[in-house]
Scaffold this motif. Structure first.
Motif, PDB file in Angstrom:
ATOM      1  N   THR A   1     -14.751  15.557 -11.420  1.00  0.00           N
ATOM      2  CA  THR A   1     -14.971  15.905 -12.821  1.00  0.00           C
ATOM      3  C   THR A   1     -15.339  17.525 -12.911  1.00  0.00           C
ATOM      4  O   THR A   1     -15.442  18.248 -13.978  1.00  0.00           O
TER       5      THR A   1
ATOM      6  N   ASP B   1      -9.914  20.054 -11.607  1.00  0.00           N
ATOM      7  CA  ASP B   1      -8.799  19.806 -12.323  1.00  0.00           C
ATOM      8  C   ASP B   1      -8.107  18.453 -11.963  1.00  0.00           C
ATOM      9  O   ASP B   1      -6.864  17.971 -12.082  1.00  0.00           O
ATOM     10  N   ARG B   2      -8.883  17.508 -11.341  1.00  0.00           N
ATOM     11  CA  ARG B   2      -8.438  16.028 -10.938  1.00  0.00           C
ATOM     12  C   ARG B   2      -8.643  15.170 -12.011  1.00  0.00           C
ATOM     13  O   ARG B   2      -8.156  14.037 -11.856  1.00  0.00           O
ATOM     14  N   GLY B   3      -9.163  15.444 -13.178  1.00  0.00           N
ATOM     15  CA  GLY B   3      -9.251  14.566 -14.292  1.00  0.00           C
ATOM     16  C   GLY B   3     -10.503  13.444 -14.241  1.00  0.00           C
ATOM     17  O   GLY B   3     -10.668  12.718 -14.878  1.00  0.00           O
TER      18      GLY B   3
ATOM     19  N   HIS C   1     -12.958  10.417 -11.687  1.00  0.00           N
ATOM     20  CA  HIS C   1     -12.892   9.287 -11.241  1.00  0.00           C
ATOM     21  C   HIS C   1     -13.749   8.162 -12.171  1.00  0.00           C
ATOM     22  O   HIS C   1     -14.436   8.755 -12.921  1.00  0.00           O
TER      23      HIS C   1
ATOM     24  N   ASP D   1     -14.469  17.624 -16.794  1.00  0.00           N
ATOM     25  CA  ASP D   1     -12.887  17.375 -16.615  1.00  0.00           C
ATOM     26  C   ASP D   1     -12.976  15.845 -16.354  1.00  0.00           C
ATOM     27  O   ASP D   1     -13.091  15.121 -15.275  1.00  0.00           O
TER      28      ASP D   1
ATOM     29  N   ALA E   1     -10.426  13.747 -17.886  1.00  0.00           N
ATOM     30  CA  ALA E   1      -9.243  13.542 -18.526  1.00  0.00           C
ATOM     31  C   ALA E   1      -8.562  12.009 -18.154  1.00  0.00           C
ATOM     32  O   ALA E   1      -8.020  11.237 -18.897  1.00  0.00           O
ATOM     33  N   ASN E   2      -8.776  11.663 -16.916  1.00  0.00           N
ATOM     34  CA  ASN E   2      -8.232  10.188 -16.494  1.00  0.00           C
ATOM     35  C   ASN E   2      -9.048   9.121 -17.142  1.00  0.00           C
ATOM     36  O   ASN E   2      -8.514   8.070 -17.131  1.00  0.00           O
TER      37      ASN E   2
ATOM     38  N   ARG F   1     -10.923   9.287 -20.172  1.00  0.00           N
ATOM     39  CA  ARG F   1     -11.366   9.983 -21.522  1.00  0.00           C
ATOM     40  C   ARG F   1     -12.242   9.255 -22.406  1.00  0.00           C
ATOM     41  O   ARG F   1     -13.479   9.341 -23.086  1.00  0.00           O
TER      42      ARG F   1
END
Length: 403
Positions: free
Chosen positions: A308, A311-313, A315, A332, A334-335, A337
């Motif tokens: 987080t 730029d890995r989104g 876990h 971060d 994104a995975n 959200r």
């Protein structure tokens, strides 16, 4: 449907040609639904790969318990997914190509009584030729996918009318399913299958005796660039919290040597789990093994979610939340959200952006009651609308009604 038939036929030729060139007869037969089948009726569950299948484990276990008379046939698009299903003792094979005659052969050979499609794996021929009810679990329908379906005219509406039950993984997906033609009677609760994760019951007595949960924090599934932040934050927090311990679990254990060098450079002592080193006197315990997060989560009252601050989104927050730990994460996400948005709305996790932020958050959460309060808030925020048993009850009722 003509456009879909054309496109899927081109795709099938490409897949089959690759298998012929590789002389992979087993995969070739499975892609064509050929070869032997186990006797008796089956419930066919399809997941894209091992990730989707792993998230469905609670559902799979509940189904096996509720319907021992209707064994599962699992198909996946990847060999790793097939191997995972086989490790659970299930009949598993590569997914057949979505050609009409192949789908009919699959249903016939395995005496399919119903089909479960995971997430976005809704394949038209499998659905339309299924002799029993069709279910979508953890259904995901993004704006982009919804636009793509419109290229096929009324095909999506035709498919959705064939669906007996959909449990979408988020409210947006459910709204898009409905807008595309899902009957109201088929709309089930919103449940992200990853939220069905249940904590492991196994414990490592030696680790539990070594680590005081109130004085231990875990940096879980970290990536390159995050360990420096974690170690700097630990040094800062330890100055205020004597006896603070850190368990550092890189996402990829192959990076253990590089992470070890970073630890040594900070002047901290380290014990490595992969080498069986005793963590009792080490300031940092490097958990450089695979598949053991369930042993590590119970040891820490504060958990930083890796991926987080890069730029890995990020876990999953579901697993650490299930253990009642106070959650910390970077920006971060994104995975995941949707669940992170729920945590944010409920003030059930702390977001950090730097080593200074992370150190300050660890200090803020030093009191055990602060850890328990934030951990409890995270559990409440991520609690699903229905559990695996409720979802399975809905499935079995529809299967029984269909005969």
């Amino acid at each position: 449907m003509l456009l879909y038939r054309l496109l899927v036929s081109i795709f099938a030729l490409w897949v089959l040609a690759g298998l012929v060139l590789r002389r992979d007869r087993t995969a070739l037969r499975q892609r064509l639904a050929a070869g032997p089948a186990e006797p008796g009726p089956h419930l066919w569950l399809h997941a894209a790969s091992n990730g989707e299948l792993a998230s469905a484990r609670p559902l799979v276990d509940a189904l096996r318990g509720a319907r021992p008379d209707l064994p599962l046939l699992v198909t996946c698009n990847s060999p790793t997914g097939v191997a995972l299903a086989q490790s659970w003792g299930l009949a598993a094979r590569l997914a057949p190509l979505d050609l009409g005659w192949v789908a009919r052969r699959m249903h016939r050979k395995w005496q399919v009584r119903g089909h479960i499609a995971m997430e976005s794996e809704l394949w038209p021929h499998r659905v339309l030729t299924c002799p029993g009810p069709v279910f979508v679990m953890g259904g995901r329908l993004t704006e982009g996918t919804a636009r793509g379906w419109r290229l096929f005219g009324a095909l999506q509406r035709r498919l959705l009318r064939r669906i007996a039950y959909v449990s979408a993984q988020d409210a947006g997906s459910l709204a898009r399913y409905r807008a595309a033609g899902l009957p109201a009677r088929a709309a089930g609760p919103v449940v992200d299958l990853k939220a069905l994760y249940t904590p492991e019951t196994r414990r490592d007595p030696a680790l539990c005796a070594t680590f005081d949960r109130r004085l231990t924090w875990l940096a879980a599934s970290t990536h390159e660039g995050e360990e420096e932040v974690v170690l700097a934050a630990h040094l800062r927090a330890r100055a205020e919290i004597p006896g603070l311990r850190l368990i550092l679990a890189p996402r990829h254990p192959r990076r253990a040597e590089a992470v070890l060098r970073l630890i040594v450079e900070t002047g901290l002592s380290c014990a490595r789990r992969s080498l069986g080193q005793d963590p009792a006197t080490a300031e940092v315990y490097l958990a450089d093994t695979m598949g053991e997060m369930g042993l590590l989560y119970p040891l820490a009252g504060r958990i930083f979610i890796g991926g987080t601050l890069t730029d890995r989104g990020g876990h999953t927050p579901y697993e650490p939340a299930a253990y009642g730990a106070a959650l910390l994460h970077g920006p971060d996400v994104a995975n995941f959200r949707a669940p992170f948005a729920r945590l944010d709305a409920a003030h059930a996790a702390l977001q950090v952006a730097s080593a200074e932020d992370l150190g300050a958050a660890l200090i803020r959460l030093a009191p055990p009651d602060a850890q328990d309060a934030l951990g409890g808030a995270a559990q409440a925020a991520l609690r699903p609308e229905a559990d695996a048993q409720e979802l399975v009850r809905e499935l079995t009722e529809r299967l029984d009604a269909a005969g």
